[in-house]
Design an enzyme around this catalytic site. Structure first.
Site, PDB file in Angstrom:
ATOM      1  NE  ARG A 146      33.458  43.195  42.156  1.00 57.81           N
ATOM      2  CZ  ARG A 146      33.624  44.465  41.854  1.00 57.81           C
ATOM      3  NH1 ARG A 146      33.535  45.359  42.793  1.00 57.81           N
ATOM      4  NH2 ARG A 146      33.869  44.840  40.615  1.00 57.81           N
TER       5      ARG A 146
ATOM      6  CG  HIS B 283      39.237  33.189  37.705  1.00 61.17           C
ATOM      7  ND1 HIS B 283      39.381  33.808  38.916  1.00 61.17           N
ATOM      8  CD2 HIS B 283      38.629  34.097  36.897  1.00 61.17           C
ATOM      9  CE1 HIS B 283      38.899  35.032  38.863  1.00 61.17           C
ATOM     10  NE2 HIS B 283      38.420  35.234  37.646  1.00 61.17           N
TER      11      HIS B 283
END
Ligand code: PAF
Length: 282
Positions: free
Chosen positions: A187, A37
């Site tokens: 995840r 990100h």
């Protein structure tokens, strides 16, 4: 850095920035931010004057058997990461702000979203396109940055933007990997230490495939998906899909294919990981 919780305030913020001729870049996320990100935020800073990060765990992209409540969240950490990265505003609405209880409208892309992840997650992309359209309407960006890690999502969003004439430039930033090759993902935190080690077979297979195609060209495509599946299964994973497709349209590879997408989804333990490689055939 400004925290914005309502759509009205978000639109006001962006309209005022546009009024001052500032270019707005948005990085849509579901939070639990990582270096992947951060690379999208850095890219947004290069292309825009104002950078907005949206943090919203979007319920409509989770299927009935996918545990929305278990999706990792850490707003305080996300906030400080955004602050350190020079983000101008974080848009973090509550679900009730984004979705009316009697909503009856969806934005749905009907071609690119059908295969790959769309097969095992049939309502996922309808949720993604709907929320991304809504996030665009809230943040009013000139540019939106998404990651190549979610290759199919990137293509579905680009198609939606094209088909609906949305006035947003979609930029796709490269996959960010851990030093050992594992593609960064929120995840990954679900992986046990052993499964994390086993999961390295995914990126290793992609690297080997790329090397094979560089050496042998199209000849290397014969049986490629099957041989990657054998490696992943032998490495302790359970394959969801492995596909080698035309990267421009997600159709089967043909004579006219110039760029390939090798897309993989596989479970290690209970964690489903995705990864991919774009390979130029020219
Ligand atoms: O990639 C994600 O994190 C999500 O799918 C997105 C694009 C933020 C929509 O909820």
């Amino acid at each position: 850095m400004k925290l914005i919780k309502t759509i009205a305030e978000m639109q006001q913020f962006s309209k005022s920035a546009s009024h001052h001729r500032q270019k707005i870049g948005v990085v849509p996320t579901m939070g639990y931010l990582h270096e992947g990100h951060m690379s999208l935020i850095d890219q947004a800073h290069k292309l825009a004057d104002i950078v907005i990060v949206t943090i919203f765990v979007n319920p409509t992209q989770f299927g009935p058997n996918e545990d929305l409540a278990k999706y990792p969240r850490d707003f305080d950490r996300d906030w400080s990461l955004c602050e350190k990265r020079g983000v101008d505003a974080v848009f973090a609405p509550e679900p009730e702000e984004m979705y009316c209880s009697d909503r009856s409208t969806w934005v749905s892309e009907e071609k690119m979203s059908q295969g790959l992840c769309g097969q095992s997650r049939p309502t996922h992309f309808r949720g993604v396109t709907t929320v991304v359209a809504k996030l665009f309407n809230a943040t009013l960006p000139d540019i939106a940055i998404f990651g190549q890690k979610d290759a199919q999502q990137a293509m579905v969003i680009k198609r939606m933007v094209r088909d609906l004439n949305l006035p947003v430039e979609v930029v796709i930033a490269p996959i960010v990997r851990e030093a050992d090759g594992l593609a960064m993902s929120s995840r990954n935190k679900y992986l046990s230490a052993d499964d994390r080690t086993r999961a390295l077979v995914i990126s290793a297979s992609l690297r080997e495939a790329e090397a094979g195609i560089k050496t042998d060209g199209r000849k290397a495509l014969c049986g490629l998906a099957e041989s990657i599946a054998v490696k992943i299964t032998a490495g302790g994973g359970r394959v969801d899909y492995i596909e080698v497709l035309d990267a421009d349209n997600l159709e089967s590879v043909s004579e006219s294919t110039r760029c390939l997408l090798i897309a993989i989804a596989a479970y290690f333990g209970v964690t489903r990981l995705i990864d991919n490689a774009l390979i130029n055939l020219d």
